[in-house]
Design a protein around this motif. Structure first.
Motif, PDB file in Angstrom:
ATOM      1  N   ALA A 182       0.837  -1.147  -0.018  1.00  0.00           N
ATOM      2  CA  ALA A 182      -0.004   0.070  -0.077  1.00  0.00           C
ATOM      3  C   ALA A 182       0.952   1.272  -0.026  1.00  0.00           C
ATOM      4  CB  ALA A 182      -0.962  -0.031   1.342  1.00  0.00           C
ATOM      5  N   THR A 231      -0.917  -2.367   6.854  1.00  0.00           N
ATOM      6  CA  THR A 231      -0.762  -3.881   6.362  1.00  0.00           C
ATOM      7  C   THR A 231      -0.060  -4.774   7.192  1.00  0.00           C
ATOM      8  OG1 THR A 231       1.443  -2.928   5.513  1.00  0.00           O
ATOM      9  CG2 THR A 231      -0.142  -2.433   4.108  1.00  0.00           C
ATOM     10  N   LEU A 233      -2.263   3.796   5.772  1.00  0.00           N
ATOM     11  CA  LEU A 233      -3.034   2.728   5.207  1.00  0.00           C
ATOM     12  C   LEU A 233      -2.151   1.373   5.971  1.00  0.00           C
ATOM     13  CD1 LEU A 233      -3.171   3.425   1.451  1.00  0.00           C
ATOM     14  CD2 LEU A 233      -4.831   3.934   3.285  1.00  0.00           C
ATOM     15  N   LEU A 253      -7.592   1.568   7.362  1.00  0.00           N
ATOM     16  CA  LEU A 253      -7.027   2.709   7.402  1.00  0.00           C
ATOM     17  C   LEU A 253      -7.401   3.715   8.457  1.00  0.00           C
ATOM     18  CD1 LEU A 253      -9.764   5.031   6.336  1.00  0.00           C
ATOM     19  CD2 LEU A 253      -9.527   3.637   4.309  1.00  0.00           C
ATOM     20  N   TYR A 309       1.056  -4.757  13.276  1.00  0.00           N
ATOM     21  CA  TYR A 309       1.056  -4.381  11.991  1.00  0.00           C
ATOM     22  C   TYR A 309       1.856  -3.108  11.576  1.00  0.00           C
ATOM     23  CZ  TYR A 309      -1.971  -0.571  13.964  1.00  0.00           C
ATOM     24  OH  TYR A 309      -2.318   0.427  14.852  1.00  0.00           O
ATOM     25  N   SER A 330       2.478   0.276   8.548  1.00  0.00           N
ATOM     26  CA  SER A 330       1.439   1.130   7.860  1.00  0.00           C
ATOM     27  C   SER A 330       2.322   1.980   6.745  1.00  0.00           C
ATOM     28  CB  SER A 330       0.501   2.022   8.683  1.00  0.00           C
ATOM     29  OG  SER A 330       1.361   3.031   9.249  1.00  0.00           O
ATOM     30  N   ALA A 358     -10.798  -4.045   5.930  1.00  0.00           N
ATOM     31  CA  ALA A 358     -10.303  -3.419   4.721  1.00  0.00           C
ATOM     32  C   ALA A 358     -11.918  -2.809   4.099  1.00  0.00           C
ATOM     33  CB  ALA A 358      -9.933  -4.453   3.674  1.00  0.00           C
ATOM     34  N   GLU A 384      -8.801  -1.505  -1.545  1.00  0.00           N
ATOM     35  CA  GLU A 384      -9.363  -1.608  -0.442  1.00  0.00           C
ATOM     36  C   GLU A 384      -8.100  -1.954   0.771  1.00  0.00           C
ATOM     37  OE1 GLU A 384     -11.988  -4.846  -0.294  1.00  0.00           O
ATOM     38  OE2 GLU A 384     -13.336  -3.906  -1.603  1.00  0.00           O
ATOM     39  N   TYR A 385      -8.222  -1.153   1.871  1.00  0.00           N
ATOM     40  CA  TYR A 385      -7.102  -1.293   2.785  1.00  0.00           C
ATOM     41  C   TYR A 385      -8.013  -0.786   4.232  1.00  0.00           C
ATOM     42  CZ  TYR A 385      -3.505  -0.730  -0.760  1.00  0.00           C
ATOM     43  OH  TYR A 385      -3.033  -1.336  -2.043  1.00  0.00           O
TER      44      TYR A 385
END
Length: 200
Positions: A2, A105, A103, A40, A181, A183, A65, A37-38
């Motif tokens: 992303a 990921t 975003l 966010l 996670y 970002s 997402a 799509e993410y």
């Protein structure tokens, strides 16, 4: 991977300004792929005229997402107007704002709640509160580094953000389940937003 962009931030400014000036936020057009799509988050900071420092004015997002068009449109307003920690952002504050789009990921559940890196990972925890109730809390990747917190201090702050009060019992720590996670983020000040050109 992303890639958050300044176009995402400009779109958030467009949406917020449209709403605050009585126009339709739904009519704001985007200059990016709105169907990607993410998960966010949208963050608004306000620069203080007194000390020149940026202070948080709102930060809300979603771990599910979402299409970028609808997701950024929704959370640009939700974070600006409905973050219960702050009063709603007003039109007169807009020139002092900056917007950050994150975003999210690379979500990974880990066995040890200290198995993550400050400055690299965001952390989301689920735990049992003082009365056994399920609670959750998160910090985006930049928060611990910006605050100068260790990993252990970050967990303490997360537990308090999630509702713990007073001395945190050992059983609460033992109940923590952590997901780390990463970002991709982009930031845009109002001055740079104006330089890019307002709503097309």
């Amino acid at each position: 991977m992303a890639a958050a962009t300044k176009e995402h931030c400009r779109f958030c400014f467009d949406v917020l300004i449209a709403h605050l000036t009585g126009k339709s936020a739904a009519s704001v057009q985007a200059d990016f792929d709105t169907s990607a799509e993410y998960p966010l988050f949208v963050t608004w900071d306000k620069y203080s005229a007194r000390d020149g420092e940026a202070h948080l004015r709102g930060c809300i997002g979603n771990f599910s997402a979402m299409e970028l068009g609808s997701g950024l449109r929704e959370y640009a307003l939700t974070s600006a107007l409905h973050d219960i920690r702050f009063r709603p952002i007003s039109l007169r504050e807009v020139p002092l704002l900056s917007c950050t789009v994150s975003l999210l990921t690379d979500f990974e559940k880990v066995d040890d709640y200290l198995d993550w890196e400050v400055g690299k990972h965001g952390v989301w925890i689920e735990f049992r509160g003082d009365r056994g109730e399920r609670r959750t809390a998160t910090f985006l990747p930049q928060i611990a580094a910006e605050q100068g917190w260790s990993k252990a201090e970050t967990i303490d702050h997360l537990l308090r953000k999630g509702g713990c009060r007073g001395l945190i019992a050992e059983r609460v720590y033992e109940s923590v389940r952590l997901t780390r996670y990463q970002s991709q983020k982009a930031e845009l000040s109002f001055a740079d937003y104006e330089a890019m050109g307002r709503t097309r």
